[in-house]
Design an enzyme around this catalytic site. Structure first.
Site, PDB file in Angstrom:
ATOM      1  N   ARG A   1       1.152  -1.331  -5.680  1.00 44.45           N
ATOM      2  CA  ARG A   1      -0.031  -0.520  -5.706  1.00 44.45           C
ATOM      3  C   ARG A   1       0.137   0.823  -5.835  1.00 44.45           C
ATOM      4  NH1 ARG A   1      -5.118  -1.036  -1.968  1.00 44.45           N
ATOM      5  NH2 ARG A   1      -4.097   0.341  -0.910  1.00 44.45           N
TER       6      ARG A   1
ATOM      7  N   ARG B   1       0.988  -1.070   0.056  1.00 42.24           N
ATOM      8  CA  ARG B   1       0.091  -0.247  -0.007  1.00 42.24           C
ATOM      9  C   ARG B   1       0.894   1.274  -0.053  1.00 42.24           C
ATOM     10  NH1 ARG B   1      -3.300  -3.336   3.804  1.00 42.24           N
ATOM     11  NH2 ARG B   1      -5.364  -3.524   2.952  1.00 42.24           N
TER      12      ARG B   1
ATOM     13  N   GLU C   1     -12.328  -4.101  -6.680  1.00 45.07           N
ATOM     14  CA  GLU C   1     -12.747  -3.742  -5.429  1.00 45.07           C
ATOM     15  C   GLU C   1     -13.909  -2.932  -5.522  1.00 45.07           C
ATOM     16  OE1 GLU C   1      -9.785  -1.714  -3.437  1.00 45.07           O
ATOM     17  OE2 GLU C   1      -8.912  -0.909  -5.073  1.00 45.07           O
TER      18      GLU C   1
ATOM     19  N   ASP D   1     -12.948  -3.201   0.130  1.00 44.29           N
ATOM     20  CA  ASP D   1     -13.731  -2.160  -0.478  1.00 44.29           C
ATOM     21  C   ASP D   1     -14.961  -3.099  -1.261  1.00 44.29           C
ATOM     22  OD1 ASP D   1     -12.902   0.389   0.022  1.00 44.29           O
ATOM     23  OD2 ASP D   1     -10.980  -0.271  -1.043  1.00 44.29           O
TER      24      ASP D   1
ATOM     25  N   CYS E   1      -6.411  -9.950  -1.975  1.00 43.20           N
ATOM     26  CA  CYS E   1      -5.686  -9.150  -1.013  1.00 43.20           C
ATOM     27  C   CYS E   1      -6.449  -8.665   0.040  1.00 43.20           C
ATOM     28  CB  CYS E   1      -4.817  -8.362  -1.660  1.00 43.20           C
ATOM     29  SG  CYS E   1      -5.380  -7.088  -2.632  1.00 43.20           S
TER      30      CYS E   1
HETATM   31  C1  PEP Z   1      -9.319  -4.055  -0.393  1.00 48.40           C
HETATM   32  O1  PEP Z   1      -9.854  -2.948  -0.679  1.00 48.40           O
HETATM   33  O2  PEP Z   1      -9.469  -5.187   0.084  1.00 48.40           O
HETATM   34  C2  PEP Z   1      -7.835  -3.495  -0.197  1.00 48.40           C
HETATM   35  C3  PEP Z   1      -6.920  -4.613  -0.229  1.00 48.40           C
HETATM   36  O3  PEP Z   1      -7.433  -2.431  -0.456  1.00 48.40           O
HETATM   37  P1  PEP Z   1      -7.261  -1.244   0.894  1.00 48.40           P
HETATM   38  O4  PEP Z   1      -7.669  -2.062   2.074  1.00 48.40           O
HETATM   39  O5  PEP Z   1      -6.137  -0.692   1.019  1.00 48.40           O
HETATM   40  O6  PEP Z   1      -8.378  -0.100   0.492  1.00 48.40           O
HETATM   41 MG    MG Z   2      -9.341  -0.928  -1.471  1.00 50.06          MG
END
Ligand code: PEP
Ligand code: MG
Length: 592
Positions: free
Chosen positions: A342, A306, A441, A465, A512
């Site tokens: 990412r 991230r 997502e 998300d 993920c």
């Molecule tokens: C998700 O949305 O599942 C993800 C891995 O990204 P983040 O938690 O950083 O939004």
């Molecule tokens: Mg996300």
């Protein structure tokens, strides 16, 4: 009988955010703004008031510089830049002279005058078109609070002032707060606000700091220095535990540690089902320094870096060179395994201290992730060049977050091609075939899986998300946390749709989101056909143990059964019973 002043043991239930059990004393982080009343002073008191103001300025500056040194030593000099910016605000002649003049003219007390001058400054900056100036607002607010506390002679407790081990209790925390925590001084934390997949919770998990969030009104019930037990697995906090409870929890703590030691024996074994289906089991990280613990827990690579945390942890955007260094550090550490970088996913609950006046009514539906990057192509290109430069050894992949349709992906790829061309012109080596993927997502992406799969090299499903956007439930809002249900049949269908689209088009698909860390979801996800699961490092050993104990053929049947179920409750019941059958209730009940 209980004596009148004897305290009773009370249990508060919240949302488990990061596993682990800790016992310790509370550090209450009170950030409520203080009321400053106007007090008139006599003509002959003006000089004294100005002196008081100047002394407070010096004291505050010293305080800020001390924190800066501490953070630079404990974390790294880049993280300390926030405090450099804050100390510059204290030297701002425009602000300081305006305050002195106002003390003279209005003959009012320094704290009242300073507060007014700061409010005016913030108002002016809020309407500025200069993003950098707007971003200074949060720093100005923090500095002003410190200075006003010093003028009033109130001891100011901040996160940075914590030296001895405590359990932090706050109404809310931002990812920026958590990123600066040190495990030696923060045993764990509890907040009134927040959800289980809020970024505060995810960060705590990857830093290995036990946490409970969404405790609603806990903050107002607790006092500084009270003894508590924090159970980040059950999502409970126990105030003033009695001797019996303390003994029980000491036992539980030892059991969890013993379990972790047992699981660590799996470290060098592959995540492979008993009939030979290999699953890549990788880790999610926030900062390059998390890579070591990811490897320690047996991660096969980094499934999600991230990268926005490089920005969140400091005062300004990291330069191309700084970013390159960070990406290369991770790529080198995991080589020959790979890292998925990412691109910045700023916005939602992650903009906090940087937004200034960037107020959005619905930040999760707003200017977030790829949307912001496409609007800021120069900044985006800096990041892409830095990523490309780290890819020469061919173990780096690039992933775009929050893609909702093919056009958006094409625009991101066009900018990536420009970045590649710039490097080619300068003869800087990079991986010409660098794989480019997207996070799935947003429901629209899951439903447009075929078209998207034709335009990229891999998918990574972001369930955190995907759940919030499918169910219209804010992932960070404790009031509706009970509605945030990953096992909703609609969510499961979207995950299956995405995996099938990847299969049909011959591309790799990972997952993920936090669902990858849920032992009750592992058989289902493996059975649905994921190639990879990427999760917070701590969860890897347990997930690996499950993968190694199941048969792929069984898991496929299991997934088919689950996908037929019509309600959330049906799915949950099925998964709980199946888990108990495979792994025994006993095994689970001790941990959950
Ligand atoms: C998700 O949305 O599942 C993800 C891995 O990204 P983040 O938690 O950083 O939004
Ligand atoms: Mg996300």
């Amino acid at each position: 009988m209980r004596k009148p002043d004897e305290q009773v043991c009370v249990i508060y239930r919240g949302i488990p955010a990061s596993p682990g059990v800790v016992i310790g004393k509370v550090f209450l982080l009170n950030r409520e703004s203080i009321q400053v009343a106007e007090e008139k002073i006599e003509e002959n008191e003006v000089a004294k008031e100005i002196l008081k103001f100047k002394k407070a300025l010096n004291d505050t500056k010293e305080e800020v510089l001390k924190i800066k040194e501490k953070v630079a030593k404990r974390i790294d000099p880049d993280h300390a830049k926030i405090f450099e910016a804050q100390s510059m605000i204290l030297e701002d002649e425009l602000i300081n002279n305006a305050a002195v003049e106002k003390i003279k003219q209005s003959r009012s007390n320094a704290e009242f005058v300073y507060k007014k001058v700061i409010e005016q400054t913030i108002k002016t900056l809020s309407s500025s078109k200069d993003e950098y100036l707007r971003e200074r607002i949060i720093d100005i607010k923090e500095v002003a609070r410190r200075l006003i506390y010093n003028l009033l002679g109130i001891k100011h407790l901040t996160l940075e002032s914590i030296d001895s081990p405590v359990i932090l209790v706050a109404q809310s925390l931002s990812p920026g707060d958590v990123v600066h925590m040190k495990k030696e001084s923060i045993l764990g934390f509890a907040t009134d606000m927040g959800g289980g997949t809020s970024h505060v919770a995810l960060l705590a998990k990857s830093m290995g700091i036990p946490a409970v969030v969404g405790l609603k009104s806990f903050f107002s019930q607790i006092q500084d220095k009270q003894s508590i037990i924090l159970d980040g697995i059950k999502g409970e906090v126990i105030i003033c535990p009695d001797e019996h409870t303390l003994k029980e929890y000491e036992k539980r703590r030892r059991f969890i540690l013993q379990k972790a030691t047992e699981l660590s024996g799996l470290k060098s074994l592959p995540a492979e089902t008993s009939d030979g289906r290999k699953i890549e089991l990788s880790a999610n990280i926030e900062l390059p320094s998390d890579t070591d613990s990811a490897i320690e827990y047996g991660a096969e690579g980094i499934g999600l870096f991230r990268t926005e945390y490089l920005y969140i942890a400091r005062a300004d955007f990291p330069t191309e060179e700084e970013q390159h260094k960070a990406y290369l550090e991770v790529a080198e550490k995991v080589y020959p395994k790979s890292v998925i970088l990412r691109t910045f996913d700023l916005g939602g609950d992650k903009f906090d201290r940087h937004t200034g006046n960037l107020y959005e009514t619905n930040p999760f539906l707003g200017w977030r992730a790829i949307r912001a990057c496409l609007d800021l192509p120069e900044m985006f290109k800096v990041q892409l060049r830095a990523m490309l430069k780290a890819s020469a050894k061919k173990n780096v992949k690039i992933m775009f977050p929050m893609i909702s349709e093919v056009g958006e992906l094409q625009r991101a790829k066009t900018i990536l091609n420009e970045a590649k061309e710039e490097l080619r012109r300068k003869k800087i080596p990079f991986d010409e075939e660098i794989p480019v993927g997207i996070m799935v997502e947003i429901p629209s992406a899951a439903l447009a899986g075929d078209a998207l799969a034709k335009a990229c090299d891999f998918f990574s499903i972001g369930t955190n998300d995907l759940i919030q956007y499918t169910l219209a439930v804010d992932r960070g809002n404790e009031k509706i946390a009970h509605l945030y249900q990953g096992f909703h049949p609609a969510v499961l269908r979207l995950i299956k749709e995405t995996i099938d689209a990847a299969r049909r088009n011959g591309i790799w698909v990972g997952l993920c989101g936090e669902m990858a860390a849920d032992p009750q979801a592992t058989t289902l996800l493996v059975g649905m056909g994921v190639d990879e699961l990427s999760t917070s490092a701590m969860a890897i050993p347990e997930i690996k143990k499950i993968i190694r104990s199941i048969k792929f053929e069984d898991a496929k049947r299991h997934a088919q059964e689950v996908l037929k179920l019509p309600t959330i409750d049906d799915v949950k019941k099925f998964l709980i019973e199946d888990y108990a059958k495979r792994f025994g209730k006993e095994n689970k009940s001790k941990l959950m």
